[in-house]
Design an enzyme around this catalytic site. Structure first.
Site, mmCIF file in Angstrom:
data_model
loop_
_atom_site.group_PDB
_atom_site.id
_atom_site.type_symbol
_atom_site.label_atom_id
_atom_site.label_comp_id
_atom_site.label_asym_id
_atom_site.label_seq_id
_atom_site.Cartn_x
_atom_site.Cartn_y
_atom_site.Cartn_z
ATOM 1 N N GLU A 69 -1.979 -5.007 8.548
ATOM 2 C CA GLU A 69 -0.910 -4.517 9.083
ATOM 3 C C GLU A 69 -1.643 -4.824 10.452
ATOM 4 O OE1 GLU A 69 0.290 -0.994 8.725
ATOM 5 O OE2 GLU A 69 1.042 -0.953 7.181
ATOM 6 N N LYS A 84 -1.481 -9.404 2.567
ATOM 7 C CA LYS A 84 -0.619 -9.200 3.692
ATOM 8 C C LYS A 84 -1.847 -7.863 4.890
ATOM 9 C CE LYS A 84 3.781 -6.063 3.890
ATOM 10 N NZ LYS A 84 2.596 -4.967 4.567
ATOM 11 N N ASP A 108 1.016 -1.349 0.052
ATOM 12 C CA ASP A 108 0.155 -0.166 0.124
ATOM 13 C C ASP A 108 1.140 1.188 -0.107
ATOM 14 O OD1 ASP A 108 0.992 -0.442 2.396
ATOM 15 O OD2 ASP A 108 -1.128 -0.178 3.450
ATOM 16 N N GLU A 164 8.864 -4.333 10.714
ATOM 17 C CA GLU A 164 9.571 -2.734 10.272
ATOM 18 C C GLU A 164 10.376 -1.449 11.265
ATOM 19 O OE1 GLU A 164 6.831 -1.385 7.858
ATOM 20 O OE2 GLU A 164 8.087 0.985 6.963
HETATM 21 O O1 KIV Z 1 3.736 -1.448 1.324
HETATM 22 C C1 KIV Z 1 4.873 -1.235 1.840
HETATM 23 O O2 KIV Z 1 5.452 -1.367 0.922
HETATM 24 C C2 KIV Z 1 4.850 -2.310 2.813
HETATM 25 C C3 KIV Z 1 6.778 -2.294 3.163
HETATM 26 C C4 KIV Z 1 7.280 -1.293 3.386
HETATM 27 C C5 KIV Z 1 6.492 -4.117 3.593
HETATM 28 O O3 KIV Z 1 4.187 -2.789 3.820
#
Ligand code: KIV
Length: 272
Positions: A123, A121, A52, A190
């Site tokens: 968070e 993915k 994102d 991260e």
């Molecule tokens: O959105 C993204 O690019 C990420 C990376 C920084 C892991 O989540």
């Protein structure tokens, strides 16, 4: 532990665990469009993240919050059309999974059906446990993301290193363990201290992919535009720039403009 690289026809979530077991580091980069994804896939990257971060580097927003599910699907479908070997992981954007597990599942299904991506993915830790479980129950592979989670930037207030204090480090460790237990195939860490990241990677059987998390983890991820030097204001300590594409491209554009203005382009050979 052997570091011998195995040639995979296609990278799967299973291949990543095998790489961890062999001690082979996992390479991951973001991509958001067909052309860049073609190049990075043919270079041999293991995982492409349709992050994102597209909200920042593609759309120019200050944070990752504004990008929509439809926009993520558009980017992910463009990437999927390009790839032959890499595993494509797609971020569920802010607002598409936080309210309840059913909404999370609906969003993940849309990503899988409409983009052709291979995994999603999300968070967060225990706050999103039920959503992650619901998505996993539907057979969709999930990658976790802990530490600095940019979708919560207004809660943190800054993009500084996370989990430096004992309490936050303990929560991160228990969240990572929980994500492994319920069935996530990998976790991104991260911007956390390298020592903590190394400890988490050593205590889990699933791969830990770091960004600003040091060298003791199972793989690394960077935002493509940052590592190519297309962005210049973003200069965190963890970023290694492999090119200075901003200056290279700017030089090419200036040469083109000058050639057009002077009438040098097109030449006799460049016309019909
Ligand atoms: O959105 C993204 O690019 C990420 C990376 C920084 C892991 O989540």
């Amino acid at each position: 532990m052997s570091t011998a690289k195995k040639e995979y026809k296609r990278i799967t979530v299973k291949s990543l665990v095998e790489m961890k077991n062999r001690g082979e580091k996992i390479s991951m980069l973001t991509a958001y469009d067909y052309t860049m994804a073609t190049i990075v896939d043919s270079a041999g990257i293991d995982v492409i993240l349709v992050g994102d971060s597209a909200s920042n580097v593609m759309a120019g927003h200050e944070t990752t919050l504004p990008i929509t599910l439809d926009q993520m699907i558009y980017h992910a479908a463009s990437v999927v059309r390009a790839i032959k070997r890499s595993l494509v992981v797609v971020d569920l954007p802010f607002g598409s999974y936080q309210s309840d597990p059913k909404e999370a599942l609906r969003s993940a299904i849309r990503i899988m059906k409409e983009s052709g991506g291979h995994a999603v993915k999300l968070e967060g830790g225990k706050e999103i446990k039920e959503s992650v479980k619901r998505i996993l129950q539907a057979g969709i592979p999930v990658m976790g993301h802990l530490g600095l989670t940019p979708q919560s930037i207004y809660k943190f207030g800054t993009y500084t290193v996370r989990a430096k204090e004992e309490e936050e480090a303990e929560k991160l460790k228990s969240d990572a363990l929980m994500l492994e237990k319920i069935g996530c195939f990998a976790v991104v860490l991260e911007k956390v201290p390298a020592k903590l990241a190394r400890e988490v990677a050593a205590s889990l059987t699933i791969p830990i992919i770091g960004i600003g998390a040091g060298n003791g983890v199972d793989g690394q991820v960077l935002v493509m535009h940052d590592m190519l030097g297309m962005t210049y204001e973003f200069q965190p300590r963890f970023l290694r720039r492999y090119l200075n594409l901003y200056d290279e491209m700017s030089g090419a554009f200036k040469n083109y403009i000058s050639d057009v203005k002077s009438g040098d382009f097109p030449s006799e050979e460049e016309q019909y």
